[in-house]
Design a protein around this motif. Structure first.
Motif, PDB file in Angstrom:
ATOM      1  N   LEU A 134       0.829  -1.201   0.000  1.00 48.64           N
ATOM      2  CA  LEU A 134       0.000   0.000   0.000  1.00 48.64           C
ATOM      3  C   LEU A 134       0.863   1.250   0.000  1.00 48.64           C
ATOM      4  CD1 LEU A 134      -2.648  -1.122   2.650  1.00 48.64           C
ATOM      5  CD2 LEU A 134      -2.753  -1.382   0.165  1.00 48.64           C
ATOM      6  N   ARG A 135       1.933   1.186   0.782  1.00 45.67           N
ATOM      7  CA  ARG A 135       2.930   2.267   0.858  1.00 45.67           C
ATOM      8  C   ARG A 135       4.189   1.633   1.442  1.00 45.67           C
ATOM      9  NH1 ARG A 135      -1.107   3.221   4.479  1.00 45.67           N
ATOM     10  NH2 ARG A 135      -2.151   4.589   3.003  1.00 45.67           N
ATOM     11  N   PRO A 136       5.333   2.303   1.417  1.00 43.93           N
ATOM     12  CA  PRO A 136       6.555   1.675   1.927  1.00 43.93           C
ATOM     13  C   PRO A 136       6.371   1.133   3.347  1.00 43.93           C
ATOM     14  CG  PRO A 136       7.103   3.703   0.793  1.00 43.93           C
ATOM     15  CD  PRO A 136       5.599   3.642   0.852  1.00 43.93           C
ATOM     16  N   GLY A 137       6.670  -0.155   3.515  1.00 45.21           N
ATOM     17  CA  GLY A 137       6.578  -0.771   4.838  1.00 45.21           C
ATOM     18  C   GLY A 137       5.186  -1.168   5.273  1.00 45.21           C
ATOM     19  N   GLU A 138       4.195  -1.061   4.368  1.00 47.22           N
ATOM     20  CA  GLU A 138       2.816  -1.406   4.737  1.00 47.22           C
ATOM     21  C   GLU A 138       2.190  -2.262   3.636  1.00 47.22           C
ATOM     22  OE1 GLU A 138      -1.230   0.896   6.135  1.00 47.22           O
ATOM     23  OE2 GLU A 138       0.728   1.834   6.508  1.00 47.22           O
ATOM     24  N   PHE A 139       1.651  -3.431   4.035  1.00 48.96           N
ATOM     25  CA  PHE A 139       1.159  -4.400   3.057  1.00 48.96           C
ATOM     26  C   PHE A 139      -0.254  -4.866   3.399  1.00 48.96           C
ATOM     27  CE2 PHE A 139       5.706  -4.454   2.835  1.00 48.96           C
ATOM     28  CZ  PHE A 139       6.007  -4.685   1.496  1.00 48.96           C
ATOM     29  N   ARG A 140      -0.995  -5.269   2.358  1.00 48.90           N
ATOM     30  CA  ARG A 140      -2.348  -5.787   2.516  1.00 48.90           C
ATOM     31  C   ARG A 140      -2.400  -7.243   2.071  1.00 48.90           C
ATOM     32  NH1 ARG A 140      -7.447  -3.713   2.189  1.00 48.90           N
ATOM     33  NH2 ARG A 140      -6.610  -2.274   3.724  1.00 48.90           N
ATOM     34  N   LEU A 141      -3.039  -8.071   2.872  1.00 55.58           N
ATOM     35  CA  LEU A 141      -3.314  -9.460   2.525  1.00 55.58           C
ATOM     36  C   LEU A 141      -4.801  -9.620   2.285  1.00 55.58           C
ATOM     37  CD1 LEU A 141      -1.125 -11.163   5.283  1.00 55.58           C
ATOM     38  CD2 LEU A 141      -0.646 -11.235   2.838  1.00 55.58           C
TER      39      LEU A 141
END
Length: 305
Positions: free
Chosen positions: A94-101
Motif C-alpha cells: 500500500l505504501r513503503p513498509g505497509e502491506f495488505r493481505l
C-alpha cells in the motif's frame, strides 16, 4: 545478580532485518520459510491463526505477541475459511513498509506488525536451542510498545540507529521470554529458569563459570540430591548439566576471542581451565579449530554476515 536469560540474548547479537505493518481483509493466507531466522508478530487489531512446525495452530488476538526464535516453515491465515488459492496471492504494498493481505478493496479487520531479525552469534544454534520453540504472550502492552519502537527506529535514518535497534531488540527478546509463563514449553533455558531449584544452580554457573563445578556442588546449590538434580536438569534444559556448563564456557570463550579481549591464557582462566593447553584441547574439540586460529579468523567480524 547474574541474569542468564539476558546474558544469552546479549550473546546472540540480534540485528533487525526488517519489520512491516500488515493488514488483512477477507480470507487470506501466507506461508514463509525463514531458514531458521527469528520471527516476531504483534496483533494490533483483529485476530489471525499461526501454524508453526508440528504444533497445533495458535489463534492470535489483539494485544498478542508471538516470537519464534528459529522460524523455518510457518503459516499465518485469517480466521475465515481459507482455501489453497488464498496462499497464491501476493501481499499488495500500500505504501513503503505497509502491506495488505486478502481483499485489497475491502476494509481490513486485522492489523499486525511483523518483523524478522538475525542472530549474528557464531553460537546462535546452541543458544537458540536453549530457548522455547515458540513464545506466545497475551495482553502485554510493553511488548506492543517495544515492537512499535523497533518499527519506528528501523524506518528513521537517525544517528546511532544500528546501536539503538540492537539494544531495542535485546530488550524485546528478553521481555518476550520473561513474559512467557508457559513453563510447559519445550525443554530449554526458560523452562529451567521457571524451576526455583534449577534456576539457583544455573545462576551460579553463570556467575562463576570458571569454578571447578561438580554435579554434587550444583546439586547442593539446587538443594537436591545428585541424581534428582541431574535428571531434573536434563529433562528441563534438554542437555546434561556438565554439557550445558561446557557449552556456556565455550560461548563465553568465543565471545572473548572475537573481541580480542585477552590472550589465550587469560581466556582459559576466565572460563575455568587450569592452563592454556588444556583449554586449547577442549576448545579445538568443541569448535573444530584451535582458539588462536578462531581469534584470527573472527576478531572484529560479525558472525553470520
Amino acid at each position: 545478580m547474574t541474569d542468564p536469560l539476558a546474558e544469552i540474548v546479549t550473546l546472540l547479537q540480534p540485528v533487525t532485518t526488517h519489520s512491516k505493518v500488515v493488514s488483512g481483509a477477507g480470507a487470506w493466507g501466507v506461508r514463509r520459510s525463514d531458514a531458521g531466522h527469528p520471527f516476531y508478530c504483534v496483533v494490533l487489531e483483529g485476530a489471525c491463526r499461526l501454524a508453526a512446525g508440528v504444533r497445533e495452530p495458535v489463534t492470535l488476538r489483539q494485544g498478542d505477541f508471538v516470537l519464534i526464535p528459529a522460524a523455518h516453515d510457518f503459516s499465518m491465515t485469517s480466521l475465515a475459511t481459507v482455501g489453497p488459492a488464498a496462499f497464491h496471492t501476493s501481499p499488495v504494498e500500500l505504501r513503503p513498509g505497509e502491506f495488505r493481505l486478502g481483499d485489497a478493496s475491502a476494509v481490513p479487520d486485522t492489523h499486525l506488525v511483523v518483523g524478522h531479525c538475525v542472530f549474528r552469534s557464531a553460537d546462535a544454534a546452541l543458544l537458540v536451542s536453549l530457548l522455547p520453540e515458540l513464545v506466545h504472550v497475551r495482553g502485554e502492552q510493553r511488548l506492543a510498545t517495544l515492537v512499535q519502537l523497533v518499527r519506528d527506529e528501523s524506518r528513521a535514518q537517525r544517528a546511532g540507529r544500528e546501536v539503538v535497534l540492537a539494544r531495542l531488540l535485546e530488550v524485546l527478546l528478553i521481555e518476550a521470554l520473561r513474559s512467557s509463563a508457559e513453563t510447559g514449553a519445550s525443554p530449554g533455558l526458560l523452562r529451567a529458569l521457571a524451576d526455583v531449584r534449577l534456576s539457583a544452580a544455573i545462576r551460579r554457573m553463570h556467575e562463576h563459570p570458571a569454578r571447578a563445578w561438580t554435579i554434587a556442588q550444583l546439586a547442593k546449590e539446587a538443594a537436591l540430591s545428585r541424581s534428582a538434580f541431574f535428571e531434573r536438569f536434563s529433562r528441563a534444559v534438554g542437555i546434561a548439566p556438565m554439557e550445558y556448563l561446557l557449552a556456556w564456557r565455550m560461548a563465553l570463550a568465543k565471545d572473548l576471542l572475537r573481541h580480542n579481549a585477552c590472550n589465550i591464557a587469560e581466556v582459559a582462566e576466565r572460563v575455568g581451565y587450569s592452563s592454556a593447553s588444556t583449554f586449547s584441547v577442549a576448545f579445538t574439540r568443541h569448535a573444530g579449530l584451535p582458539p588462536s586460529q578462531y581469534a584470527r579468523e573472527h576478531v572484529g567480524a560479525h558472525p553470520g554476515h
